[in-house]
Motif scaffolding. Structure first.
Motif, PDB file in Angstrom:
ATOM      1  N   LEU A   1       0.825  -1.208   0.000  1.00 11.41           N
ATOM      2  CA  LEU A   1       0.000   0.000   0.000  1.00 11.41           C
ATOM      3  C   LEU A   1       0.862   1.261   0.000  1.00 11.41           C
ATOM      4  O   LEU A   1       0.457   2.289  -0.560  1.00 11.41           O
TER       5      LEU A   1
ATOM      6  N   LEU B   1      -8.580   4.263  -0.665  1.00 10.06           N
ATOM      7  CA  LEU B   1      -9.275   3.156  -0.002  1.00 10.06           C
ATOM      8  C   LEU B   1     -10.429   2.667  -0.861  1.00 10.06           C
ATOM      9  O   LEU B   1     -10.678   1.461  -0.952  1.00 10.06           O
TER      10      LEU B   1
ATOM     11  N   PHE C   1      -9.029   0.448  -3.489  1.00 12.97           N
ATOM     12  CA  PHE C   1      -8.654  -0.852  -2.914  1.00 12.97           C
ATOM     13  C   PHE C   1      -9.883  -1.731  -2.720  1.00 12.97           C
ATOM     14  O   PHE C   1      -9.864  -2.921  -3.019  1.00 12.97           O
TER      15      PHE C   1
END
Length: 55
Positions: free
Chosen positions: A35, A42, A45
């Motif tokens: 990451l 986010l 992801f």
């Protein structure tokens, strides 16, 4: 007189870590490094995880 610990019982040794704990730690460290090396949001992801888990 200050307390110097004379005649005080010693603590037992803490239990050792098992191989499962070590594996989880390695996975967390690798995920954190990935990451950091590949900065994505986010939300991005979450989209990737949903894409990989879709049938």
């Amino acid at each position: 007189m200050p307390f110097d610990g004379t005649d005080f019982p010693k603590r037992d040794e803490p239990p050792g870590r098992g191989p499962d704990d070590n594996a989880v730690t390695v996975i967390i460290i690798l995920l954190a490094f990935c990451l950091l090396a590949m900065p994505i949001s986010l939300a991005g992801f979450v989209d990737i995880v949903r894409y990989l888990r879709s049938p």
